[in-house]
Design an enzyme around this catalytic site. Structure first.
Site, PDB file in Angstrom:
ATOM      1  CB  CYS A 113      52.132  25.402  26.744  1.00 48.29           C
ATOM      2  SG  CYS A 113      50.349  25.520  26.618  1.00 48.29           S
ATOM      3  CG  HIS A 246      53.901  27.343  23.683  1.00 48.71           C
ATOM      4  ND1 HIS A 246      53.385  26.201  23.107  1.00 48.71           N
ATOM      5  CD2 HIS A 246      52.867  27.990  24.273  1.00 48.71           C
ATOM      6  CE1 HIS A 246      52.083  26.171  23.358  1.00 48.71           C
ATOM      7  NE2 HIS A 246      51.752  27.238  24.048  1.00 48.71           N
ATOM      8  CG  ASN A 276      48.577  26.790  22.370  1.00 47.27           C
ATOM      9  OD1 ASN A 276      49.306  25.817  22.542  1.00 47.27           O
ATOM     10  ND2 ASN A 276      48.407  27.718  23.291  1.00 47.27           N
TER      11      ASN A 276
END
Ligand code: ACO
Length: 320
Positions: A113, A246, A276
């Site tokens: 990520c 993020h 996500n």
């Protein structure tokens, strides 16, 4: 010589699944549970046969258009992805071919990520060193391929998508400061422990996570690495006009913003609609806030990544 972002673009697959859709499809969950724990309302899921390079291609085309540049002006391609089309060739090489380019370097970055922040930092360093001129930096993911749809603790958290940025040389610093970190001793709290070996997949090729350990690690890492970039730039926390962390979980984002003293309305949030999307989450959110006019010339934008490995990083931008 410094670098700046000349244009951004993004792409989301057409299919949208709400939390209720997941429950209807047999995931033992509820909209109330997912919404209250994570802030996620829905996610986009790639169509059958749609791969990360396809998402990357559409996002890249839009970024080139926003930059007012032809694909032929790009000499370097970096794709951040944890869900490449194949073991090899890299997704970046596939993207290069689809854009009709040849000859320049093209490679993938695997930092989960944090991938887009890693890739942006590498491209910035290459432009500053004079080894790249115009770089295409992409985060593209198809996490739907590595989720165990019977594991409600993980499958509700992720989605598919891609975001891209065109980085060009600039006399003024558009990328003001970047910081990257990793701590491999924490690799066990978030992983996909599968291997391709002897013509078979060995191990478990699905995402697994210790959610509470990730939560604690992420908030501290994101705050610290934002402070490091600010210190490099000689700027106070109050200089952050837009925080783009993020997009894993609204509670992680809120806790990070609170620790940094950034008001809620200055945080760009897409996790509610995208879930996500790993390496794609930061460029997707950046593109949204650029296109809707929130991010304006002269403003400071703090990009923050954190993910499996563990990896984390920051990129402080001055928008132009
Ligand atoms: N629906 C309904 N119930 C669920 C679900 C679900 N989707 N998932 C878990 N539960 C249940 C569990 O089974 C458990 O039930 P039990 O007590 O009967 O066993 C209960 O809810 C609590 O489970 P926990 O895993 O302890 O839930 P927690 O409160 O820790 O919340 C969460 C889980 C939301 C993942 C939280 O740990 C978190 O926010 N972690 C941050 C990690 C994160 O966001 N990761 C994203 C990827 S990491 C990254 O991108 C860097």
């Amino acid at each position: 010589m410094r670098s700046r972002i000349a244009g951004t673009g993004s792409y989301l697959p057409a299919q949208v699944l709400t939390n209720d859709d997941l429950a209807r499809r047999g995931v033992d969950t509820s909209d109330e549970w997912v919404r209250s724990r994570t802030g996620i309302l829905q996610r986009h899921i790639a169509a059958e046969g749609e791969l990360s390079s396809d998402l990357a291609y559409h996002a890249s085309r839009r970024a080139l258009e926003a930059a007012g540049m032809a694909a032929g002006e790009i000499d370097t391609i970096i794709v951040a992805t944890t869900t490449p089309d194949f073991v090899f060739p890299s997704t970046a090489c596939i993207l290069q071919d689809r854009l009709g380019l040849r000859g320049g370097p093209a490679f993938d970055v695997q930092a989960v990520c944090s991938g887009f922040v890693y890739a942006l930092s590498i491209a910035d360093a290459m432009i500053r060193a004079g080894t790249a001129r115009n770089a295409l930096v992409v985060g593209a993911e198809t996490y739907s391929h590595i989720l165990d749809w019977s594991d409600r603790r993980t499958c509700v958290l992720f989605g598919d998508g891609a975001g891209a940025a065109v980085l060009v040389p600039s006399a003024e610093p558009g990328i003001v400061a970047t910081r990257l970190h990793a701590d491999g001793s924490q690799r066990g709290i978030l992983s996909v422990p599968g291997q391709v070996r002897d013509g078979k997949v060995a191990g478990r090729p699905f995402l697994q996570m210790d959610g509470q350990a990730v939560f604690k690690f992420a908030v501290r890492a994101l705050t610290d690495v934002a402070d490091e970039a600010l210190a490099d730039a000689g700027l106070p926390r109050t200089a952050i006009d837009w925080l783009i962390p993020h997009q894993a979980n609204l509670r992680i984002m809120d806790a990070t913003a609170k620790r940094l003293g950034v008001p809620h309305e200055r945080v760009v949030v897409t996790v509610d609609r995208h879930a996500n999307t790993s390496a794609a989450s930061v460029p997707l959110a950046l593109d949204e806030a650029v296109r809707d006019g929130r991010i304006r010339p002269g403003q400071h934008v703090m990009l923050l990544g954190v993910g499996g490995g563990f990896t984390w990083g920051s990129a402080l931008l001055r928008w132009s």
